[in-house]
Scaffold this active site. Structure first.
Site, PDB file in Angstrom:
ATOM      1  N   VAL C  77       0.860  -1.183   0.000  1.00 29.70           N
ATOM      2  CA  VAL C  77       0.000   0.000   0.000  1.00 29.70           C
ATOM      3  C   VAL C  77       0.895   1.231   0.000  1.00 29.70           C
ATOM      4  CG1 VAL C  77      -1.770   1.234   1.301  1.00 29.70           C
ATOM      5  CG2 VAL C  77      -1.731  -1.266   1.322  1.00 29.70           C
ATOM      6  N   CYS C  78       0.648   2.166  -0.932  1.00 34.08           N
ATOM      7  CA  CYS C  78       1.469   3.377  -0.994  1.00 34.08           C
ATOM      8  C   CYS C  78       1.255   4.219   0.259  1.00 34.08           C
ATOM      9  CB  CYS C  78       1.104   4.198  -2.223  1.00 34.08           C
ATOM     10  SG  CYS C  78       1.840   5.850  -2.173  1.00 34.08           S
ATOM     11  N   VAL C  79       2.345   4.540   0.930  1.00 35.10           N
ATOM     12  CA  VAL C  79       2.249   5.246   2.218  1.00 35.10           C
ATOM     13  C   VAL C  79       1.664   6.648   2.055  1.00 35.10           C
ATOM     14  CG1 VAL C  79       4.677   6.004   2.136  1.00 35.10           C
ATOM     15  CG2 VAL C  79       3.489   5.906   4.319  1.00 35.10           C
ATOM     16  N   ALA C  82      -2.001   6.435   1.246  1.00 35.12           N
ATOM     17  CA  ALA C  82      -2.722   5.872   2.393  1.00 35.12           C
ATOM     18  C   ALA C  82      -2.881   6.905   3.510  1.00 35.12           C
ATOM     19  CB  ALA C  82      -1.999   4.636   2.920  1.00 35.12           C
TER      20      ALA C  82
END
Lengths: 100, 135, 130
Positions: C77-79, C82
């Site tokens: 998941v792209c930080v 997110a």
């Protein structure tokens, strides 16, 4: 190149742009709402048919079925694949370009 | 050292109305560190991303258009703009920002990053890519 | 062949996540390797462990988690995407002084570099979006 289109041509211009910018010899897969562009009798059918002269066009069977569209109504030359066939196409072609 | 791949970022959406343009730019900036052969394509409403004179003060959103001007510093120097997309929107290349890069192999001469191409020319460039990231 | 899959939309609103899941499953069944599944834009919402779809509907987060467990998938998941959208793991939550976290343990948070690396390392990058 395998081009994927997932939006209805009656809602978005992604199929038209894909047809304009896909090179001869490439393949186009219509899935999700884009499957409505694969049948005869629509106002985009002529454009799709014309593209079949130098490009392969595929449609995802499960998405057709989900939308109640009969395979017998497909534009001549469009081939039906399932998800496995989608995978095979992305392996056969050099890369995948999504027209999201 | 693995082989260098041709990465193309395809931008087809206008800025601000959705987050795609901004988040695409974030990928481009991060991706620039990976030393791949990078190019960007601006097609359909994507051409609005690089319009001159963007002013977002009235909508309360950050104006990120100046980031496109910094792309040259990240060695992202190939920005393909489809002529037909501009024409369909009543635009010419003069409506776009002036985007340049400094060629260190040519006495740091400033060169234009925007490459105005026809649909047919862009189709050829696209067909030649290894990785296409679509936004 | 090695694939990286990019998922740009959240579950339920769009078919995107379902299509990406079906493609990923089909690729694995054909013996291909999934190098990584990268969740970007609203796609990060695939990772919430707090979703409660009706019992007769599919639970997309759980489907990803089950597939990941079976095939040791790397679900990333792209930080940045997110954090913008309030998707945090335990570590991010405590670091930012938040009182809750919601990332399913089958997913991990990381940077955009993981997407680029996915494009470099895999033979094909396949993007699913709106």
């Amino acid at each position: 190149m395998l081009h994927t289109v997932n939006k209805s041509p009656f809602e978005r211009n992604s199929l038209e742009s894909c047809l304009r910018l896909s090179a001869a010899g490439s393949a186009i897969l219509l899935f999700e709402d884009a499957v409505v562009g694969a049948v005869t009798g629509t106002n985009i059918a002529d454009k799709v048919s014309a593209a079949l002269a130098d490009r392969e066009i595929y449609v995802l069977g499960p998405d057709l079925a989900a939308r109640g569209l009969d395979q017998s109504k497909l534009i001549d030359g469009i081939k039906v694949v399932d998800y496995g066939g989608f995978v095979d196409l992305s392996v056969e072609k050099s890369a995948v370009q999504a027209w999201v | 050292m693995s082989e260098i791949k041709k990465f193309m970022y395809v931008n087809r959406k206008a800025p601000y109305g959705t987050v795609y343009a901004l988040e695409s730019l974030e990928v481009v900036l991060i991706g620039a560190a990976f030393d791949q052969d990078v190019s960007l394509a601006f097609v359909d409403d994507g051409v609005y991303q690089i319009m001159n004179g963007q002013n977002t003060t009235g909508i309360g959103m950050k104006n990120f258009s100046s980031t496109y001007k910094a792309l040259g510093d990240y060695e992202v120097t190939k920005l393909y703009v489809e002529k037909e997309s501009l024409e369909a929107r009543g635009l010419t290349v003069d409506d776009l920002m002036e985007l340049t890069w400094e060629d260190e192999d040519d006495d740091y001469e400033e060169k234009p990053s925007i490459r105005l191409v026809s649909s047919a020319e862009l189709a050829e460039v696209m067909a030649d890519q290894d990785v296409v990231l679509s936004f | 062949m090695k694939f990286t899959i990019q998922v740009n939309e959240g579950p339920y609103q769009h078919q995107t996540a379902d299509s990406a899941y079906q493609f990923t499953k089909a690729a694995l069944e054909k013996g291909h390797e999934i190098f990584r599944v990268f969740f970007y834009h609203d796609g990060v919402n695939n990772a919430t462990r707090l979703g409660l779809p009706p019992q007769d509907d599919r639970n997309i987060t759980n489907l990803w988690a089950e597939l990941a467990e079976k095939h040791e998938l790397d679900l990333v998941v792209c930080v940045a995407a997110a954090q913008r959208r309030g998707l945090l793991d335990e570590n991010e939550a405590s670091r930012n002084g938040k009182d809750a976290h919601n990332i399913h343990p089958a997913f991990r948070i990381s940077g955009l570099g993981q997407l680029i690396e996915g494009g470099i390392q895999a033979d094909r990058l396949v993007v699913f979006g709106d």
